[in-house]
Scaffold this motif. Structure first.
Motif, PDB file in Angstrom:
ATOM      1  N   GLY A 192      37.800 -19.735  74.872  1.00  0.00           N
ATOM      2  CA  GLY A 192      37.839 -21.151  75.224  1.00  0.00           C
ATOM      3  C   GLY A 192      38.835 -21.943  74.410  1.00  0.00           C
ATOM      4  N   LEU A 193      38.722 -21.848  73.078  1.00  0.00           N
ATOM      5  CA  LEU A 193      39.608 -22.605  72.192  1.00  0.00           C
ATOM      6  C   LEU A 193      40.961 -21.917  72.017  1.00  0.00           C
ATOM      7  CD1 LEU A 193      37.006 -23.549  69.436  1.00  0.00           C
ATOM      8  CD2 LEU A 193      37.895 -25.039  71.244  1.00  0.00           C
ATOM      9  N   GLY A 194      40.981 -20.615  72.114  1.00  0.00           N
ATOM     10  CA  GLY A 194      42.234 -19.879  71.995  1.00  0.00           C
ATOM     11  C   GLY A 194      42.860 -19.968  70.617  1.00  0.00           C
ATOM     12  N   VAL A 195      42.039 -20.000  69.572  1.00  0.00           N
ATOM     13  CA  VAL A 195      42.578 -20.105  68.214  1.00  0.00           C
ATOM     14  C   VAL A 195      43.184 -18.766  67.813  1.00  0.00           C
ATOM     15  CG1 VAL A 195      42.102 -20.722  65.828  1.00  0.00           C
ATOM     16  CG2 VAL A 195      40.785 -21.792  67.669  1.00  0.00           C
ATOM     17  N   GLU A 196      44.428 -18.824  67.326  1.00  0.00           N
ATOM     18  CA  GLU A 196      45.131 -17.616  66.902  1.00  0.00           C
ATOM     19  C   GLU A 196      45.330 -17.623  65.387  1.00  0.00           C
ATOM     20  OE1 GLU A 196      48.689 -17.388  69.215  1.00  0.00           O
ATOM     21  OE2 GLU A 196      47.598 -17.001  71.086  1.00  0.00           O
ATOM     22  N   ASP A 197      45.741 -16.479  64.857  1.00  0.00           N
ATOM     23  CA  ASP A 197      45.823 -16.316  63.405  1.00  0.00           C
ATOM     24  C   ASP A 197      46.764 -17.322  62.747  1.00  0.00           C
ATOM     25  OD1 ASP A 197      44.069 -14.228  63.634  1.00  0.00           O
ATOM     26  OD2 ASP A 197      45.583 -12.646  63.455  1.00  0.00           O
ATOM     27  N   ASP A 198      47.832 -17.697  63.444  1.00  0.00           N
ATOM     28  CA  ASP A 198      48.805 -18.609  62.837  1.00  0.00           C
ATOM     29  C   ASP A 198      48.566 -20.072  63.214  1.00  0.00           C
ATOM     30  OD1 ASP A 198      49.465 -18.336  65.467  1.00  0.00           O
ATOM     31  OD2 ASP A 198      51.605 -17.991  65.156  1.00  0.00           O
ATOM     32  N   ASP A 199      47.462 -20.374  63.868  1.00  0.00           N
ATOM     33  CA  ASP A 199      47.148 -21.756  64.241  1.00  0.00           C
ATOM     34  C   ASP A 199      46.705 -22.566  63.037  1.00  0.00           C
ATOM     35  OD1 ASP A 199      47.672 -22.347  66.924  1.00  0.00           O
ATOM     36  OD2 ASP A 199      45.850 -21.331  67.618  1.00  0.00           O
ATOM     37  N   VAL A 200      46.980 -23.871  63.088  1.00  0.00           N
ATOM     38  CA  VAL A 200      46.316 -24.841  62.225  1.00  0.00           C
ATOM     39  C   VAL A 200      45.273 -25.513  63.110  1.00  0.00           C
ATOM     40  CG1 VAL A 200      46.559 -26.911  60.807  1.00  0.00           C
ATOM     41  CG2 VAL A 200      48.383 -25.196  60.850  1.00  0.00           C
ATOM     42  N   TYR A 201      44.026 -25.182  62.859  1.00  0.00           N
ATOM     43  CA  TYR A 201      42.925 -25.551  63.762  1.00  0.00           C
ATOM     44  C   TYR A 201      42.127 -26.695  63.183  1.00  0.00           C
ATOM     45  CZ  TYR A 201      38.334 -25.136  66.035  1.00  0.00           C
ATOM     46  OH  TYR A 201      37.146 -25.393  66.679  1.00  0.00           O
ATOM     47  N   TRP A 202      41.818 -27.675  64.058  1.00  0.00           N
ATOM     48  CA  TRP A 202      41.016 -28.833  63.635  1.00  0.00           C
ATOM     49  C   TRP A 202      40.007 -29.168  64.718  1.00  0.00           C
ATOM     50  CZ3 TRP A 202      42.966 -34.592  63.395  1.00  0.00           C
ATOM     51  CH2 TRP A 202      41.967 -35.391  62.791  1.00  0.00           C
ATOM     52  N   ASN A 203      38.738 -29.115  64.359  1.00  0.00           N
ATOM     53  CA  ASN A 203      37.660 -29.580  65.226  1.00  0.00           C
ATOM     54  C   ASN A 203      37.125 -30.867  64.605  1.00  0.00           C
ATOM     55  OD1 ASN A 203      34.979 -30.034  66.280  1.00  0.00           O
ATOM     56  ND2 ASN A 203      34.958 -27.941  67.039  1.00  0.00           N
ATOM     57  N   THR A 204      37.202 -31.969  65.335  1.00  0.00           N
ATOM     58  CA  THR A 204      36.855 -33.276  64.779  1.00  0.00           C
ATOM     59  C   THR A 204      35.367 -33.579  64.810  1.00  0.00           C
ATOM     60  OG1 THR A 204      37.121 -34.441  66.902  1.00  0.00           O
ATOM     61  CG2 THR A 204      39.101 -34.177  65.530  1.00  0.00           C
ATOM     62  N   ALA A 205      34.540 -32.731  65.444  1.00  0.00           N
ATOM     63  CA  ALA A 205      33.116 -33.029  65.614  1.00  0.00           C
ATOM     64  C   ALA A 205      32.360 -32.885  64.295  1.00  0.00           C
ATOM     65  CB  ALA A 205      32.504 -32.109  66.663  1.00  0.00           C
ATOM     66  N   ASP A 206      31.280 -33.648  64.162  1.00  0.00           N
ATOM     67  CA  ASP A 206      30.441 -33.578  62.967  1.00  0.00           C
ATOM     68  C   ASP A 206      29.582 -32.315  63.009  1.00  0.00           C
ATOM     69  OD1 ASP A 206      27.933 -34.146  61.271  1.00  0.00           O
ATOM     70  OD2 ASP A 206      29.231 -35.840  60.776  1.00  0.00           O
ATOM     71  N   PRO A 207      29.468 -31.581  61.892  1.00  0.00           N
ATOM     72  CA  PRO A 207      28.643 -30.364  61.875  1.00  0.00           C
ATOM     73  C   PRO A 207      27.156 -30.613  62.094  1.00  0.00           C
ATOM     74  CG  PRO A 207      30.222 -30.345  60.073  1.00  0.00           C
ATOM     75  CD  PRO A 207      30.247 -31.727  60.650  1.00  0.00           C
ATOM     76  N   GLY A 208      26.718 -31.883  62.103  1.00  0.00           N
ATOM     77  CA  GLY A 208      25.333 -32.162  62.480  1.00  0.00           C
ATOM     78  C   GLY A 208      25.103 -32.027  63.970  1.00  0.00           C
ATOM     79  N   SER A 209      26.191 -31.867  64.740  1.00  0.00           N
ATOM     80  CA  SER A 209      26.109 -31.630  66.177  1.00  0.00           C
ATOM     81  C   SER A 209      26.430 -30.171  66.471  1.00  0.00           C
ATOM     82  CB  SER A 209      27.102 -32.527  66.922  1.00  0.00           C
ATOM     83  OG  SER A 209      28.439 -32.132  66.629  1.00  0.00           O
ATOM     84  N   ALA A 210      26.077 -29.731  67.670  1.00  0.00           N
ATOM     85  CA  ALA A 210      26.292 -28.323  68.014  1.00  0.00           C
ATOM     86  C   ALA A 210      27.769 -27.967  68.013  1.00  0.00           C
ATOM     87  CB  ALA A 210      25.675 -28.030  69.383  1.00  0.00           C
ATOM     88  N   TYR A 211      28.612 -28.800  68.627  1.00  0.00           N
ATOM     89  CA  TYR A 211      30.036 -28.466  68.710  1.00  0.00           C
ATOM     90  C   TYR A 211      30.656 -28.403  67.313  1.00  0.00           C
ATOM     91  CZ  TYR A 211      34.488 -28.113  71.257  1.00  0.00           C
ATOM     92  OH  TYR A 211      35.670 -27.667  71.792  1.00  0.00           O
ATOM     93  N   GLY A 212      30.254 -29.330  66.438  1.00  0.00           N
ATOM     94  CA  GLY A 212      30.784 -29.336  65.086  1.00  0.00           C
ATOM     95  C   GLY A 212      30.295 -28.174  64.248  1.00  0.00           C
ATOM     96  N   LEU A 213      29.025 -27.783  64.392  1.00  0.00           N
ATOM     97  CA  LEU A 213      28.497 -26.651  63.627  1.00  0.00           C
ATOM     98  C   LEU A 213      29.027 -25.331  64.162  1.00  0.00           C
ATOM     99  CD1 LEU A 213      26.583 -25.562  61.405  1.00  0.00           C
ATOM    100  CD2 LEU A 213      24.821 -25.398  63.172  1.00  0.00           C
ATOM    101  N   TYR A 214      28.885 -25.140  65.487  1.00  0.00           N
ATOM    102  CA  TYR A 214      29.280 -23.864  66.079  1.00  0.00           C
ATOM    103  C   TYR A 214      30.786 -23.608  65.917  1.00  0.00           C
ATOM    104  CZ  TYR A 214      24.811 -24.252  68.716  1.00  0.00           C
ATOM    105  OH  TYR A 214      23.487 -24.399  69.101  1.00  0.00           O
ATOM    106  N   HIS A 215      31.596 -24.680  66.128  1.00  0.00           N
ATOM    107  CA  HIS A 215      33.033 -24.449  66.242  1.00  0.00           C
ATOM    108  C   HIS A 215      33.874 -25.265  65.272  1.00  0.00           C
ATOM    109  CE1 HIS A 215      32.096 -21.853  69.485  1.00  0.00           C
ATOM    110  NE2 HIS A 215      31.425 -22.805  70.092  1.00  0.00           N
TER     111      HIS A 215
END
Length: 539
Positions: free
Chosen positions: A217-240
């Motif tokens: 889904g996210l397609g994160v690769e080894d050379d990516d700079v990855y940023w998920n803006t969601a709060d880890p108190g939510s599912a999207y922020g914790l899971y991803h």
């Protein structure tokens, strides 16, 4: 290109075993010099944490937690913003085989109390900034069943522990506790229309679904700079935002800021060279409202959105200004993310986005549409209830809520087993999903999911409120806002001052994001002949 079916088998085999070391999978198997997390402060200064540092510091904290008597299966809640402290704490909890209960820092004491009590939390680890939310008061017990530890260097209250005193000056190690795939990893809460939020126990085997979405889904690769803006108190922020990049050995960014600022977001994208961004629709809508052109240093190559459905106008704007499309993904706390146009290895012209569509099911999932009033599959192109076919979805893991393991969302027939999402939509002939509405009536505002009854319960504690009804208001930026109709108690009159007081009442007793945008005073609420409130008429 790797075979998706083989990858799924490998992940399921790795993450669903009788004796799984979560800490090994998330940290210890990765090269110690690889950066695990980069925490960015409000002034854009960065602090990095390598996997080697994460291993050492989480081992030492786990030893301190063990000294407090924490054992496998104990619930440890966190009231910590995204960043290094949260990542270390979560991994220390999992080293001991304990269960993480992440809380949103925006929660007020009443929401915190409900979740701590329902989850049977033994210890709350809180940032100093939020320690006062655990003080005794109208919405917080003076005799808690949990201990408290803070992230600072000195106890803020008598009896508090601190992470400094728990870890001490000398690194220590503990043997990792292994867990079965069905054992609990975390507990998250989902809001409902009626009643308190429901606790979702996330098992260890759900790691396979998280890794699969990270890859496909996210397609994160080894050379990516990855940023998920969601709060880890939510599912999207914790899971991803926390778990899936650690599983994959990928570094991720964590912006430690208590507010969303579109200019700050663009600064982070440019200064740190973010190439893969995952965010909620409010982020994209707010960026559109505040941005005319992108700074030249912004080089994002993959964009994902989750939490609610993006409008086509936002998708068109993002594609125009970023030069790449934003992928709208569908999922829930109880599932993870299971449908959408992939950013990853299966992305090709055969899964090109059809306007108005979310996309097909991701590998490992099978989505079907059931008739509105029966559990029979609906014809293609016909609106019905969105369901997950469990027999054909090897990544599915949900088996009920805390205290209600026979959840009505799980439907078993002689021929099929389904998870009912509570949403409606249809599938076209290419098996692309078109979302229609959310049946459960929850309000999704600025990426947060709110149960109307939770806000009503708080409003009803105010002496001026005789009864109330809460509803959603469409909004171009937030998606939805909270509205409230109030019937005042005797000796009270509705006024602008009282409306502001009630907004603040919700803000301080539940959560900032749940405060009503509009408060109206009415002589009575719309009701059926039997006296049940007609929520759809509140608008």
């Amino acid at each position: 290109m790797s075979d998706p079916a083989q990858l799924l088998r490998d992940w399921i085999t790795t993450y669903d075993t009788p004796a799984t070391s979560v800490a090994h999978l998330l940290c210890d198997r990765h090269h110690p010099d690889t950066v695990a997390t980069t925490e960015i402060g409000p002034t854009l200064t960065a602090t990095t944490l390598t996997f080697g540092q994460l291993a050492e510091r989480s081992h030492t904290l786990a030893a301190g937690l063990r000294d407090l008597g924490i054992t496998p299966g104990d619930r440890i809640a966190t009231l910590i913003p995204k960043g290094i402290d949260l990542t270390i704490t979560a991994l220390a909890v999992w080293r001991l085989g304990a269960v993480l209960v992440p809380l949103l820092p925006s929660f007020a004491p009443s929401a915190i109390t409900q979740r701590l009590t329902n989850s049977h939390t033994r210890l709350v680890i809180t940032d100093d900034e939020y320690r006062t939310k655990l003080d005794p008061g109208p919405d917080m017990t003076s005799t808690p069943a949990w201990n408290i530890a803070t992230t600072g260097t000195h106890p803020l209250r008598e009896g508090d522990h601190t992470l400094t005193t728990l870890t001490g000056p000398t690194p220590r190690t503990v043997p990792d506790t292994t867990r079965a795939g069905t054992d609990p990893l975390a507990i998250l809460y989902v809001s409902t229309v009626v009643g308190p939020p429901r606790g979702v126990t996330v098992p260890v085997r759900a790691l396979a679904a998280m890794h699969a979405y990270h890859h496909f889904g996210l397609g994160v690769e080894d050379d990516d700079v990855y940023w998920n803006t969601a709060d880890p108190g939510s599912a999207y922020g914790l899971y991803h935002g926390v778990i899936s990049p650690l599983l994959a050995g990928h570094g991720s960014l964590a912006l430690r800021a208590g507010f969303f600022d579109p200019e700050l977001t663009l600064d982070v994208l440019g200064m740190y060279g973010v190439t893969n961004l995952a965010a909620d629709p409010t982020t994209y809508r707010t960026l559109r409202a505040a941005t005319k052109t992108l700074p030249p240093e912004v080089i994002v190559q993959r964009l994902s959105s989750a939490g609610e459905i993006l409008g086509q106008d936002v998708i068109d704007w993002v594609t125009d200004i970023f030069g790449v499309p934003v992928r709208d993904h569908y999922g829930q706390t109880e599932l993870g993310w299971c449908a959408g146009i992939p950013n990853g290895a299966t992305d090709d012209t055969d899964t090109a986005l059809v306007p108005g569509s979310i996309g097909p099911a991701f590998p490992g999932w099978d989505i079907t549409i059931l008739e509105a009033i029966s559990d029979d599959p609906a014809p293609l192109g016909t609106y019905g209830r969105i369901a997950v076919n469990l027999a054909e979805s090897p990544l599915a893991w949900f088996d009920g809520y805390i205290g209600n393991e026979s959840a009505s969302q799980l439907r078993f027939t002689p021929d099929h087993a389904y998870y009912l999402t509570g949403d409606t939509g249809f599938l076209d002939r290419r098996q692309q999903l078109f979302f229609s509405t959310r049946d459960d009536g929850a309000i999704v505002t600025r990426g947060y999911r709110i149960g109307p009854s939770e806000v009503e319960a708080v409003l009803n504690t105010h002496p001026a409120v005789d009864e109330c009804g809460v509803y959603s208001i469409p909004d171009e930026l937030a998606g939805q806002l909270v509205g409230a109709r109030i019937v005042t108690a005797a000796d009270y009159d509705g006024s602008p001052a009282l409306a502001e007081e009630l907004k603040e009442w919700v803000r301080t007793r539940f959560a900032e994001h749940a405060a009503p945008e509009t408060v109206d005073f009415v002589p009575e609420l719309p009701r059926t002949a039997s006296g049940k409130m007609r929520r759809a008429r509140l608008r």
